[in-house]
Design an enzyme around this catalytic site. Structure first.
Site, PDB file in Angstrom:
ATOM      1  N   GLU A  46     -38.996  -0.195  -9.053  1.00 23.47           N
ATOM      2  CA  GLU A  46     -37.828   0.687  -9.019  1.00 23.47           C
ATOM      3  C   GLU A  46     -37.732   1.428  -7.687  1.00 23.47           C
ATOM      4  OE1 GLU A  46     -35.410   0.585 -10.866  1.00 23.47           O
ATOM      5  OE2 GLU A  46     -36.175  -0.458 -12.608  1.00 23.47           O
ATOM      6  N   TYR A 129     -32.216   8.550 -11.691  1.00 23.15           N
ATOM      7  CA  TYR A 129     -32.134   7.122 -12.022  1.00 23.15           C
ATOM      8  C   TYR A 129     -33.499   6.538 -12.350  1.00 23.15           C
ATOM      9  CZ  TYR A 129     -32.591   2.227 -11.518  1.00 23.15           C
ATOM     10  OH  TYR A 129     -32.966   0.946 -11.767  1.00 23.15           O
ATOM     11  N   ASP A 147     -27.175   3.451 -12.346  1.00 24.48           N
ATOM     12  CA  ASP A 147     -27.276   3.127 -10.923  1.00 24.48           C
ATOM     13  C   ASP A 147     -25.895   2.658 -10.466  1.00 24.48           C
ATOM     14  OD1 ASP A 147     -27.062   0.627 -12.084  1.00 24.48           O
ATOM     15  OD2 ASP A 147     -28.148  -0.308 -10.444  1.00 24.48           O
TER      16      ASP A 147
END
Length: 358
Positions: A46, A129, A147
């Site tokens: 991520e 996020y 996102d």
DNA sequence: TAGACGTGGAT
DNA sequence: TATCCAAGTCT
């Protein structure tokens, strides 16, 4: 009631499509497998994927997990090695925060990632996020993951006409409504897969979209007009100088940039400030300097840059001022130079070869 | 809160 | 060639 069932239908349709078409990615558990994803790998992916394409991330993810298989390994790593391993991926604050985060997990959490959004959100480099994504994907808890893909898909599903970024609260509320209680992690990844493969910024493949009949934008003349975006500002240009100091025994002088600011914490060639007006060329040391004919140019997100490359060859007694190190030319790739300086180095070395030919 | 913060691929 | 843009975060 009708709206609620429509929201449920979106999740149902999307998950059914995902079960067949999910992309196979190195940080994902194999499709259909019930094995839990490793929070370390989910988190690492991520961070790397922030503003960065899957294709760019893949080789970096492989190298990082090979070299540092666990968060404890990464926490114990040398700063310079991690920064060098990140070189070329961009947004170098991510690498500094990556190390700080790994060390916080090792020191404050016994080597285990927090399993709540709030706990994750407190870690360096983890924003709204990423906290939601890790919560949903690695810990299989419901979280609303938003996102740029989700923003686009949601803006289209509901034909949200408010321009970004003002539309964010509206989009988030809509994303919350369609996020299911079960499989929120798969749902988030399915939304992102959809945004990356079908519901693309330009020329979306509405004809084969599993959410076509749920989509308000599909009913309009131009689904790609969503999300509406505010106009962007022009990108300014800056100028500067970069200094290639080559020692006759095959070394070049490298410095480390300050932790804050552009390319912070990265190895670099010595350079001037970068400014709108071309600064005077004041070399860091007295030598016989020659300037390359063409500047090295590079385009960053918020400005473009042209750097004049100045080359000098010095003998072994020379010691440039300030902090730095003599780096062997035959393993310059290992220095982990950001792309701008890698290009300047290429230009300087090409000039050197041309000189020898003359 | 708007701007700082990289890079390379697609169009 | 120019512009857009990608699984954002920090200040």
């Amino acid at each position: 009631m009708r709206v609620e069932s429509s929201n449920r239908k979106i999740a149902k349709d999307l998950l059914a499509h995902y079960d067949v078409h999910a992309r196979r990615l190195p940080w994902r558990a194999p499709p259909g497998s019930n094995e839990a994803a490793d929070p370390y790998r989910v988190w690492l992916s991520e961070i790397m994927l922030q503003q960065t394409t899957v294709a760019a991330v893949a080789p970096y993810f492989a190298r990082f997990t090979d070299r540092w298989p666990t968060v404890a390994d990464l926490a114990a790593a040398d700063d310079a090695e991690v920064m060098a391993a990140w070189a070329g991926l961009g947004y170098y604050a991510r690498a500094r925060n990556l190390l700080a985060c790994a060390r916080a997990v090792a020191r404050d959490h016994g080597g285990t990632f927090p399993d709540t959004e709030q706990g994750l959100r407190a870690l360096p480099g983890v924003g709204a996020y990423t906290a939601a994504a890790v919560t949903a994907i690695a810990f299989r808890r419901r979280a609303v993951v938003v996102d740029a893909n989700v923003e686009r898909v949601v803006a289209r599903l509901f034909a949200i006409a408010t321009p970004l970024p003002a539309a964010r609260p509206e989009i988030r509320a809509a994303a919350d409504r369609i996020t299911p209680d079960a499989r929120a992690g798969d749902f988030a990844q399915a939304m992102m897969d959809l945004g990356a493969t079908l519901c693309t910024p330009r020329n979306p493949a509405c004809g084969i979209c599993p959410l076509r009949e749920d989509c308000a934008a599909f009913l309009t003349a131009d689904p790609a007009a969503f999300p509406v975006k505010a106009a962007k500002k022009a990108r300014p240009h800056r100028h500067g100088h970069v200094w290639w100091i080559e020692r006759t025994d095959g070394h070049v002088w490298l410095v480390r940039r300050p932790d804050k600011g552009m390319l912070g914490g990265m190895r670099a060639l010595p350079s001037s400030d970068w400014s709108a007006a071309a600064p005077a060329a004041t070399p860091p040391l007295a030598a016989c300097w020659s300037a390359l004919a063409d500047p090295v140019t590079h385009v960053f997100t918020h400005f473009s840059l042209g750097l004049m490359v100045h080359v000098a060859r010095v003998n072994g007694d020379c010691l440039p001022p300030g902090q730095g190190e003599w780096w062997p030319l035959d393993r310059l790739e290992d220095a982990g130079l950001p792309t701008l300086f890698r290009r300047a180095a290429d230009a300087a070395m090409k000039e050197t070869i041309d000189d020898v030919r003359r």
